[in-house]
Motif scaffolding. Structure first.
Motif, mmCIF file in Angstrom:
data_model
loop_
_atom_site.group_PDB
_atom_site.id
_atom_site.type_symbol
_atom_site.label_atom_id
_atom_site.label_comp_id
_atom_site.label_asym_id
_atom_site.label_seq_id
_atom_site.Cartn_x
_atom_site.Cartn_y
_atom_site.Cartn_z
ATOM 1 N N GLU A 142 0.849 -1.202 0.000
ATOM 2 C CA GLU A 142 0.000 0.000 0.000
ATOM 3 C C GLU A 142 0.873 1.236 0.000
ATOM 4 N N LEU A 143 0.604 2.162 -0.944
ATOM 5 C CA LEU A 143 1.280 3.459 -0.990
ATOM 6 C C LEU A 143 0.239 4.515 -0.601
ATOM 7 N N ARG A 144 0.452 5.186 0.535
ATOM 8 C CA ARG A 144 -0.540 6.135 1.051
ATOM 9 C C ARG A 144 0.077 7.534 1.133
ATOM 10 N N VAL A 145 -0.675 8.538 0.667
ATOM 11 C CA VAL A 145 -0.242 9.939 0.721
ATOM 12 C C VAL A 145 -1.203 10.690 1.639
ATOM 13 N N LYS A 146 -0.627 11.360 2.647
ATOM 14 C CA LYS A 146 -1.473 12.124 3.577
ATOM 15 C C LYS A 146 -0.733 13.375 4.037
ATOM 16 N N LYS A 147 -1.494 14.303 4.622
ATOM 17 C CA LYS A 147 -0.908 15.550 5.126
ATOM 18 C C LYS A 147 -0.450 15.314 6.561
ATOM 19 N N GLU A 148 0.864 15.406 6.793
ATOM 20 C CA GLU A 148 1.412 15.183 8.129
ATOM 21 C C GLU A 148 1.114 16.379 9.027
ATOM 22 N N ASN A 149 1.464 17.568 8.560
ATOM 23 C CA ASN A 149 1.174 18.833 9.260
ATOM 24 C C ASN A 149 1.368 19.962 8.250
#
Length: 635
Positions: free
Chosen positions: A550-557
């Motif tokens: 799984e390759l997941r892209v999210k906003k850390e901060n």
């Protein structure tokens, strides 16, 4: 032309053939044996005599005894194969195939096809070798109530196809072919076939690092060879056993076996085997710290390999001479030997790839595939020209600035030049890793299997994806940064291609959270592929059951965007254990290069690119995979 040459040679040297041989040949031509076995028995005293065989070819042609003509041409071709004169051998076996058509004899035709396949295989003409072996297999299978000789030829075709897959390092296809041939040889009670197939299985298992299983098969080969007394099988199987002993650090036992094989190899006259023996003796003596003797044997093997153009043995000799020079503290010589080894490796890979791609293009017979290959070649040349132009520009600019600047400016410029060179080296190294010859060759080979299996739709589908992937890699290599959207598209194509070789067992999923705009996020080009490659080859290749990445892209901060790559593989600890037991080790340099590129790229941002590798465990402290966490700074 071949027949004219044969006839001329026979005429010139006929006076040198003994009366006994002439009488024997006259008897054979009068009786006209109808099987290969009968011919082999009749000509047995002269099977290795090129003069007698040439005279027999000429005589058989005049008497229109085409079976005898084809048989002798094949025997003559086999002699030239032993001398590594493969082009001449192919010419002779091709002539034998033509004579077998005139003889209207399926037994000699199947035999000729197998001999032609073997010659092409030893010359690394993979597709031609496969075509001839499959033709022989088809003909032998279609014969009703086949004789034992036809059955043996059928098994030989299976063994040849297994060896073709072995050359391509496709062990999952090669070993079943050898095992199928093995079972059929048991039914025939053919000790020669049993010994050869056990030996080939041993070599395949040894190449995969399965030393104990390989040792069993080598010993089985020697057991069946006792009833045959084949010097070739005895030398090759014992060589494999000695090789395993050295890997198991039983150096003295391995050396004893290797030295005992020298005299039989010299009597056999197989220069390739003799070269390999000297090189392996040198390699073993390096481990025993007997450097002078090691160098002497390595140079003997090197000289034979050089005289007969044995590229595999030349490369091996250079590598061991490099190791020996390094141990003796002569690092300059060590580097020179290493460079020569790599040069031979690149030439061998290029020759094989060029020959293979040429066969693939010829058989695909589509203009689209031809144009795609041409486009790739042109784009590759453009990249090379740009690199040369950039290097020339840097050198000229540096020279001009050095003349105009003072000492302080020169020092500053040298520092900048060093940084630019490091960046160029990193980008170039990353491009080479993306365009790795093994990846290109194996990807094309996987597509080729679809063509062989007549799965044209799949072949065209994946060839389109492959060409698009190569184009995107070449385009991305010319820029310092690309959008995350482009990078995700590239890795999706990469995973599609790699998944062919995993039989589509890998479930690859890309998840992008809704508040992320991948088109505005910039990252270094081609930065994610090494992490996925690591997950495939070190995490999932050794795993049984469901495979998932799984390759997941999210906003850390507000400062970072986070990308995670999670696999459910065997974990780093198990992967490291498997890696230590392998004979052929896969080099993992991509992560190191990526780390250096991220450090260099971070200089343009307020914050740094960072990544962590985390081992995942379940409640019972068992490994459930690995996760890569990459933080991308926001400008």
């Amino acid at each position: 032309m071949l027949f004219f040459a044969v006839s001329t040679i026979s005429t010139v040297h006929s006076q040198e053939i003994t009366g006994e041989n002439k009488n024997n040949i006259a008897t054979i031509l009068q009786e006209r044996p109808s099987t290969i076995k009968a011919l082999e028995t009749a000509l047995k005293p002269a099977l290795q005599d090129t003069l007698v065989l040439t005279y027999f070819i000429d005589s058989s042609k005049k008497r229109k005894y085409h079976l005898g003509e084809a048989f002798a041409l094949n025997q003559l071709g086999a002699i030239y194969q032993k001398k590594a004169s493969f082009k001449r051998a192919i010419t002779l076996h091709t002539a034998a195939l033509s004579a077998s058509e005139l003889a209207v004899n399926l037994e000699i035709k199947v035999f000729s096809l197998n001999m032609l396949s073997l010659a092409h295989l030893r010359q690394n003409s993979i597709q031609s070798a496969l075509d001839n072996a499959q033709s022989a297999l088809f003909l032998a299978k279609e014969i009703e109530n086949p004789s034992d000789e036809i059955k043996k030829n059928y098994n030989t075709s299976l063994n040849l196809i297994g060896n073709i897959y072995k050359t391509l390092e496709q062990w999952e296809h090669s070993i079943p072919k050898f095992q199928e041939a093995l079972e059929l040889e048991k039914q025939l009670g053919n000790n020669m076939g049993l010994a050869l197939n056990y030996q080939d299985i041993g070599e395949s298992l040894e190449a995969q690092g399965k030393l104990s299983e390989a040792l069993i098969n080598y010993n089985n080969a020697l057991f069946y060879n006792k009833n045959i007394g084949s010097s070739s099988i005895n030398i090759k199987s014992n060589l494999g056993i000695a090789h395993i002993y050295v890997h198991q650090e039983k150096f003295n036992e391995g050396l004893r076996i290797l030295e005992s094989l020298l005299e039989p190899a010299k009597k056999l006259g197989n220069m390739e085997l003799l070269s390999e023996l000297y090189i392996n003796i040198g390699w073993t003596l390096i481990h025993l710290m007997q450097n002078d003797m090691a160098k002497e044997n390595l140079l003997k093997g090197f000289e034979i390999a050089q005289n007969y153009n044995f590229n595999n043995e030349l490369e091996e000799a250079y590598i061991f001479l490099s190791d020996l020079s390094a141990k003796e503290g002569n690092h300059e010589a060590s580097l020179n030997y290493y460079k020569r080894a790599r040069s031979i490796e690149r030439k061998t890979l290029n020759d094989r790839n060029i020959r293979y791609v040429a066969d693939l293009i010829y058989r695909s017979e589509t203009e689209k595939k031809n144009s795609q290959i041409e486009v790739l070649g042109k784009e590759n040349e453009i990249v090379k020209l740009k690199l040369r132009k950039n290097q020339t520009t840097l050198l000229i600019s540096g020279f001009a600035l050095a003349l105009l600047g003072g000492i302080l400016y020169i020092l500053f410029y040298q520092r900048q030049l060093k940084n630019e060179k490091q960046l160029l080296t990193l980008e170039s190294t990353m491009l080479r890793s993306q365009m790795n010859p093994h990846f290109l060759f194996n990807s094309l080979n996987s597509i080729k299997l679809y063509i062989i299996n007549n799965e044209k739709k799949n072949a065209v589908h994946y060839l389109n994806k492959f060409s698009k992937l190569i184009r995107k890699i070449l385009e991305a290599s010319s820029v310092r940064e690309i959008s995350l959207a482009d990078e995700l598209e590239t890795v999706q194509l990469y995973m599609n291609i790699e998944n062919i070789r995993f039989n589509d067992e890998i479930n690859f999923e890309v998840v992008v959270e809704k508040n992320i705009d991948t088109h505005t996020i910039k990252i270094p080009s081609l930065i994610l592929q090494p992490f996925l490659e690591n997950a495939l080859w070190h995490g999932l290749s050794g795993k049984e059951g469901v495979k998932h990445i799984e390759l997941r892209v999210k906003k850390e901060n507000i400062y970072f965007t986070n990308i995670t790559i999670t696999d459910n593989g065997i974990g780093r600890e198990s992967s490291e254990r498997i890696k230590k037991n392998r004979i052929i080790k896969r080099k993992s340099v991509g992560i190191k290069i990526t780390k250096e590129r991220l450090a260099n790229f971070s200089k343009g941002y307020q914050n740094s690119f960072t990544f962590d590798i985390l081992d995942l465990y379940d409640d019972e402290n068992r490994s459930r995979g690995t996760m890569i966490s990459l933080n991308i700074p926001v400008i």
